[in-house]
Design an enzyme around this catalytic site. Sequence first.
Site: not given
Ligand code: GLC
Length: 763
Positions: A370, A373, A448
Site C-alpha cells: 500500500d 505511489e 479508497d
Molecule cells: C490506505 C489504504 C487503505 C488502508 C489504509 C490504512 O488508505 O488505501 O486500504 O486501510 O491506508 O493502512
Amino acid sequence: MLRSPNGLLEFTALDRDVFRVRATSKKRFSNNPSFAVVESEWTGRDARVVSLKKSIQLRSDVSGLVVRLEDGKIQLGNDSGGAISIDKIGFTGKAPRLELRLEEDEHIFGLGETTGAFNKRGLIRTFWNTDVLGHSPAIHPGMGSLYLSIPFAITLRDGVAAGLFWDNPARQRWDMGSTDFDLWKLAADSGEIDLYLFLGPTVENVVNNFGRLTGRTPLPPQWALGYHQCRYSYRSGAEVEAVARTMRKKKIPCDAIYLDIHHMDGCRVFTFGKAFPRPAELVSRLARKGFKSVAIVDPGVKNDPKFGVQKRGIKAGVFVKEPTGKRDFVGVVWPGKSRFPDFLNADARQWWAKEQGALSRKGIAGFWNDMNEPANFARPDKTLDPRARHRTGHGVRSHVEVHNVYGSLMAQASRDGALKANPNQRPFIITRAGYAGVQRDAMVWTGDNSSTWQHFEDSIQMLLNLSVSGVPFCGCDVGGFLDNCTSELFVRWMQCGAFTPFFRSHTNIGTVRQEPWSFGPEAEEIVRHYIEMRSRLQPYLYSLFAEAARCSAPVMRPLFWHHADDLQAVDTGDQFLLGRDLMIAPILKQGGTARSVYLPEGTWYDYWGGGLVEGRQHVLAHAPLQFVPLFVRAGAVIPFRDLQQFAGEKPMDEVTLNHWVGGMGSFEFYDDDGQSNEFENGCCAKRTILASGSRDVGKLRVSNQTGTYESPTKTWRVVFHGLPQHPRVKLDGRSIRCLSDPGTGLPSCEIKHPAGAFELAWD
Ligand code: GLC
C-alpha cells in the site's frame, strides 16, 4: 529509422500486427530499459520496407504502417482501412507530444484505473500515481489521476479494435477528444516517444499482444480467489481471531484475513506490536482454521535509529536520496518521518525481499503493498520531491522521470521475497500503485473508494477497464472504504463483488463494521448465499484465471470482449460477463428492485427463473434484495464444486458441469493442486468441454485430460438446464439413467471415474 534535424524517428514491425514507433529529439535513443516490456524479441522480421515517392511503408502480410512524407502523418492499418492515424509526433522543448485523429464513433477503453465514464472518449486523464482519498467522480468530478498508471488504450470503431501503449513512466496527460472531439492529444513531461501500436482486429488480439509485451498474471493460489475479510484495522490478535471464529461458527466461507497498519509496532514495517503477541502462533492458529493471513506492507521505513530495518537499510544504502544525492530523502507516512526504499535499484529490491522474510517466517501468506505511489503526507503534491534521486542499474534518474513505476517495482520485490521464502508456493501480492506490467507481480485493488451507490456503480467500469489493460486480477473495496455502509448497499455490493476477480470487504477506521453479519440476520443470510455461490463457482473461476495466465483474457469481461460489433453491447458499462457465459447485472440504485439488462447476441437463460430470452435486446430483470440479476448464455458449461469453507478444505471429489442447453459452448477446464508451482512442470489437469445442439437434441463432449495432475475428481455430474424432466441421454452411445439432481431437481447424469474422453448425447 528516419533522421531529421529535429531528431530521430524509428519504426519497427514486431509482429504482423504489432508495430513500434520511437522518437527522440536527441541524436541518439536513450538506452534506459523499459520497466513494462518483458518480451522484446518478436518475430516480425519478415516485414518489408517499401519506399515510394510520397511515403515510406513498413508492411507485414496483413497490415502496414505508412509514413506520409509530405506531412509526416503516420497511418497504421490493414487493407480494409486505417486503424490508427497519428497526425503529429514531436517535441515541445523536452516534452514529447502526439496527436491522433479520432473517428466520429470511436470509443476508447482501458487506461488501467480511471474514474468516470466507461468509454474514455471525451475525457482528460493524467497518468501520475497519486494517493487520492475518496476518488469517486461524485466527489471529484474532474479527477485526473489515481493510484495506478497504465498508458494503454483500446480503440473500437465499427467493431474493429486497435491498441496503443506509450511506454513512458513520467507524467502523461491524455485528452481523448475532450477539448477537440476529433483529436486525441497525448503529452508527457519528459522522456521519449515509445509507442506500441496493436492492430486487432479483435479486442482479444490487442489485449493478448499487450500481455505478451508486458507480461501475464501468473496463476494465483486458489485461496486468493475466495472471500477475504479486511478492516482498517483489526486492532489486536484477539479481534482477528474473534472474526475468524465467527466466520466458521456462522459457516460463512472465508479464505483470508488482513492485518492493516495497527498490527505493527508503531507502523514499523515487518514488525508486530504488543496487541499482536506471539504472531507466529496467531498466524498458525488461523491457518489451522483454514485462514491465510495477509499483512499490509507500506514502503515508508520509520525514521527510528533503533529500528533494525532502517539500520540495515542505511548500511546497505538502499534508500532514495535527496536531490543533492548526499542524504536519504525523508518524507512522512503512517509511521511519521520515513525513508523510501529505492525500488528502482536491484540491490534495494533484493534487500527488501529479504527483509520481508520476517513476515514469511511468521507464516504470513500474502503481502498487501500500500501507499506505494509513493504517498508522502509531507508535500502538497503528496509524493517524493520530483528531483529526488534513484540509482538505477542505468545511472541516476530523478523521481519525476520514473515516478509511475515505483509501485510496480515494490510489488516485484515483494513477489521475489515471497518466492525466496517459499519457493514452491504461489505468492499473493496485492498492490495499490503500479505501472503497465504490474500484473506480473501483483493483483490490483482500486484503493479508497466510498460506501456510496455512485462509487459502487463506478467500480464496475473501473474494474472492466483495468481488466482489459492487462490486469485481469483486480477488485475494489467491496462495501466501500470511506463513510458508513448501509445494509442495502452492503448486500447489493457483496452480491456483485462475489463475481469480481478479487472479493474482499474492506472499510476505513471509524466506520461501521463491514463483516458479513454486521447488518443483521437478513443481510447476513443473503450475503452468505453469494459467498457460498462464489465458493461453489471455484472451478469456473480458477479455469478463467488459467486462461488469463495464458493469454491475458480477463476474468471479468466487458460485453464488448465478445460482442464488439454490437454498439449497444460496446456502450454497456454497468453489467459484465464472468468468462464468456455468465452475465451479471448488479442493482446499482438505492431501493432498486428491477433494472434493465442488455443481452447481446445469443439466447439467454434467467439464472434464477430459468426463463429464456433472445439476445440483442434490453429486458427488465426483477431483483428483490435476495437476487442479483444473472443470465447464462444458452450453450454455456459452467463447472461448480461442493461448498467449502476455505480453499483446500475438501478434495474436489465431484465436479458438477451445469449445462444450459440450446447453443454452442466451449470451456477449458483447468485444475491442479491449487498452491504449488508444480503446474509449471505440467502437473495440472486440463480438459476441453464442447457443447452443441438445440434444446431438443444435443451433445456435450469432454476431452481426455492433458497434464499429469492426479485429479481427486471421481465423479462428473452433468446437470441440464432447459431440458424436459426425463430426457433420453446416452453416454458414449449407450443409454444411461438421468436422475433428478439433489440440489436443483433438474435432470442430471453421473459419470463415474471417467478415465478418458466421454460424450453425452440427448434427445
Ligand atoms: C490506505 C489504504 C487503505 C488502508 C489504509 C490504512 O488508505 O488505501 O486500504 O486501510 O491506508 O493502512
